[in-house]
Design an enzyme around this catalytic site. Sequence first.
Site, mmCIF file in Angstrom:
data_model
loop_
_atom_site.group_PDB
_atom_site.id
_atom_site.type_symbol
_atom_site.label_atom_id
_atom_site.label_comp_id
_atom_site.label_asym_id
_atom_site.label_seq_id
_atom_site.Cartn_x
_atom_site.Cartn_y
_atom_site.Cartn_z
ATOM 1 N N LYS A 1 14.767 24.648 -14.411
ATOM 2 C CA LYS A 1 13.486 24.905 -15.059
ATOM 3 C C LYS A 1 12.532 25.646 -14.122
ATOM 4 O O LYS A 1 11.749 26.478 -14.575
ATOM 5 C CB LYS A 1 12.855 23.576 -15.499
ATOM 6 C CG LYS A 1 13.435 23.071 -16.815
ATOM 7 C CD LYS A 1 12.687 21.865 -17.339
ATOM 8 C CE LYS A 1 13.177 20.606 -16.675
ATOM 9 N NZ LYS A 1 12.678 19.375 -17.313
ATOM 10 N N ARG B 1 26.860 18.305 -14.695
ATOM 11 C CA ARG B 1 25.926 19.092 -15.484
ATOM 12 C C ARG B 1 26.603 20.374 -15.971
ATOM 13 O O ARG B 1 27.576 20.836 -15.397
ATOM 14 C CB ARG B 1 24.671 19.414 -14.690
ATOM 15 C CG ARG B 1 24.902 20.290 -13.468
ATOM 16 C CD ARG B 1 23.575 20.759 -12.854
ATOM 17 N NE ARG B 1 22.589 19.714 -12.808
ATOM 18 C CZ ARG B 1 21.335 19.854 -13.268
ATOM 19 N NH1 ARG B 1 20.940 20.969 -13.824
ATOM 20 N NH2 ARG B 1 20.471 18.882 -13.162
ATOM 21 N N GLU C 1 11.841 15.512 -18.496
ATOM 22 C CA GLU C 1 10.512 15.581 -17.898
ATOM 23 C C GLU C 1 9.798 16.755 -18.570
ATOM 24 O O GLU C 1 10.330 17.870 -18.594
ATOM 25 C CB GLU C 1 10.606 15.822 -16.386
ATOM 26 C CG GLU C 1 9.238 15.765 -15.768
ATOM 27 C CD GLU C 1 9.199 16.057 -14.274
ATOM 28 O OE1 GLU C 1 10.265 16.208 -13.654
ATOM 29 O OE2 GLU C 1 8.072 16.148 -13.753
HETATM 30 P P1 ATP Z 1 16.455 21.269 -14.292
HETATM 31 O O1 ATP Z 1 17.241 20.861 -13.090
HETATM 32 O O2 ATP Z 1 17.100 22.301 -15.113
HETATM 33 O O3 ATP Z 1 15.049 21.626 -13.980
HETATM 34 P P2 ATP Z 1 16.099 18.550 -14.892
HETATM 35 O O4 ATP Z 1 17.305 17.767 -14.632
HETATM 36 O O5 ATP Z 1 15.017 18.459 -13.887
HETATM 37 O O6 ATP Z 1 16.464 20.033 -15.240
HETATM 38 P P3 ATP Z 1 15.106 16.817 -16.904
HETATM 39 O O7 ATP Z 1 13.989 17.084 -17.833
HETATM 40 O O8 ATP Z 1 14.920 15.820 -15.857
HETATM 41 O O9 ATP Z 1 15.479 18.218 -16.280
HETATM 42 O O10 ATP Z 1 16.432 16.551 -17.697
HETATM 43 C C1 ATP Z 1 16.543 15.717 -18.815
HETATM 44 C C2 ATP Z 1 17.953 15.296 -18.981
HETATM 45 O O11 ATP Z 1 18.790 16.441 -19.155
HETATM 46 C C3 ATP Z 1 18.476 14.567 -17.768
HETATM 47 O O12 ATP Z 1 19.186 13.444 -18.199
HETATM 48 C C4 ATP Z 1 19.357 15.569 -17.090
HETATM 49 O O13 ATP Z 1 20.379 14.925 -16.385
HETATM 50 C C5 ATP Z 1 19.876 16.385 -18.264
HETATM 51 N N1 ATP Z 1 20.225 17.734 -17.831
HETATM 52 C C6 ATP Z 1 19.444 18.615 -17.179
HETATM 53 N N2 ATP Z 1 20.116 19.736 -16.899
HETATM 54 C C7 ATP Z 1 21.370 19.575 -17.392
HETATM 55 C C8 ATP Z 1 22.559 20.377 -17.409
HETATM 56 N N3 ATP Z 1 22.589 21.585 -16.866
HETATM 57 N N4 ATP Z 1 23.668 19.864 -18.003
HETATM 58 C C9 ATP Z 1 23.634 18.649 -18.570
HETATM 59 N N5 ATP Z 1 22.572 17.847 -18.576
HETATM 60 C C10 ATP Z 1 21.442 18.287 -17.993
HETATM 61 MG MG MG Z 2 15.104 15.942 -13.569
#
Ligand code: ATP
Ligand code: MG
Length: 565
Positions: free
Chosen positions: A276, A266, A41
């Site tokens: 984020k 994760r 995102e």
């Molecule tokens: P955050 O929780 O850090 O704000 P998010 O999951 O909202 O991150 P996205 O932009 O939705 O961020 O993530 C894009 C992809 O990266 C998704 O498939 C998510 O599952 C993966 N992802 C995000 N954080 C991690 C992590 N700590 N380890 C592995 N994969 C991750």
């Molecule tokens: Mg997300």
Amino acid sequence: MEKKISEEKNERSLNFLEEIIEKDLRNNINEGRVHTRFPPEPNGYLHIGHAKSICLNFGLGKKYNGKTNLRFDDTNPVKEDVEYVDSIMEDVRWLGFDWEDRLFYASDYFEQLYKYAVILIQKGKAYVCDMSAEEISETRGTPSRPGKESPYRTRSVEENLDLFTRMRAGEFPDGSKVLRAKINMASPNMHMRDPVLYRILHATHHRTGDKWCIYPMYDFAHGQSDSIERITHSICTLEFEVHRTLYDWLIREIGIYAPRQIEFARLNLSYTVMSKRKLLELVQQKKVNGWDDPRMPTICGLRRRGYTPESIRTFADIIGVAKRDNVIDMSLLEFCIREDLNKRSNRIMAILNPVKVIIDNFPEGRVEEMEAVNNPEDETKGKRHVPFSRELFIEREDFMEEPPKKFFRLFPGGEVRLRSAYILKCESVIKDLQKGEISEIHCTYDPETRSGMPQSNRKVKGTLHWVSVNHAVEAEVRLYDRLFSKENPDDAEEGKDFKDYLNPDSLKVCKGYLEPSVKNALPGEKFQFERLGYFIVDKDSTNDHLVFNRTVTLKDSWTRLEKNQ
Ligand code: ATP
Ligand code: MG
């Protein structure tokens, strides 16, 4: 340890994702296709957790001769921005991956998603609900208590179609209506209790502008986008496990191609935060200097800190994929960059906390060019010349007037070797009584011991680095350490939050005196400062004002600290 890494790379057995994929390939599911995606995102910069996901998705695509899409999951116009879109593309490329012609945006599917919603309404599987967000949440129930059905649940298909069309047309204010799936308010899975699919939001989207005033929720956009792109294996993090039933339900009810969602744990890393939202808070409250502050766990921060894409890919590879949440120690990431930089960076000598050495028997005005090996790990890197003269800087910590036992550096009457130069003997010291510190160390050198000469084999215990005072190039040196002093800053005590655990010593700036060979070093160039660590020329650096960032020390001081505690 080096051997262990390569062994793990080559000989490790399949991880559970590879097992699933290979089984699907054997059973000719999806006609033998493997197609993954990385779906960020664009509401912030990518961090090391995302790097893990990027390496995983693109890595699987590559391994199985498949494809990997980059898809922006841009369904929330309020939080998203093109600045983030651009940075994400830059980071994925920098990590070494290529989406070729497969760059997609969920917002490109808005029309298609709208049609899918209409299909659900026509099937009696979705309805327009006039309850407010609070009312919806109050009537959802709890995991042990069923929710209450919405009074709007029984609206006719015609009425729902009419209202949904008018929602799109902009007839209703934000928050006044939503489209909900009609599933089961008593489901033990809270996500199946008539989840919201669309909301009204009169906001300008960074790509679709003001074309839309209704936006699909994550759960409605994500799986449908996977299906449109004919993703075979939709890999996501564990928190989406509870969404999987809904993911499958929506695909089935709409009647479209069904990708398979698979969850993995994760990446969590000690001594940092990864959400984020929290990283944005650090940036906005100026706790750090922007998203690419070298202390940030963001990919751009790591890049500026001096991390290489190879080291991050190796890291992602050795941590593997897990089904259960765990925390990886920051030292492992640091280990990976040390290993990589050891092989690729040229050595130079730099003094960060100088004290002056005067070699009384070295002629004034004479300069000798000493030959120094650029990288003992890589002969092809060659040699360079370093000027040697009567006045040198050495590190203040490398001298002690009253040394303890086993102090193999310089002390009165003692001898050390100067790296790539001569053996030096300390004869006397001059003190600045006002400051209470030593201002000059007077020494003699042994001309017979020039490095590389046959006589130079005379053994002394310590070897020190040094820089000629008259030839030294000054630089601003930024010494970074971990951003947080607590292993898990997310786990804050009552009344505190993660920001209360910021490490006050995470940045120290000092003046360094560097050998002249680095005078014209350009931003991005990397060096090992002998005995001090790995350093990169920062983007702030200019010809008149060199700036270096320390990527990492040569040894893992944290683990040693923890052991001693
Ligand atoms: P955050 O929780 O850090 O704000 P998010 O999951 O909202 O991150 P996205 O932009 O939705 O961020 O993530 C894009 C992809 O990266 C998704 O498939 C998510 O599952 C993966 N992802 C995000 N954080 C991690 C992590 N700590 N380890 C592995 N994969 C991750
Ligand atoms: Mg997300």
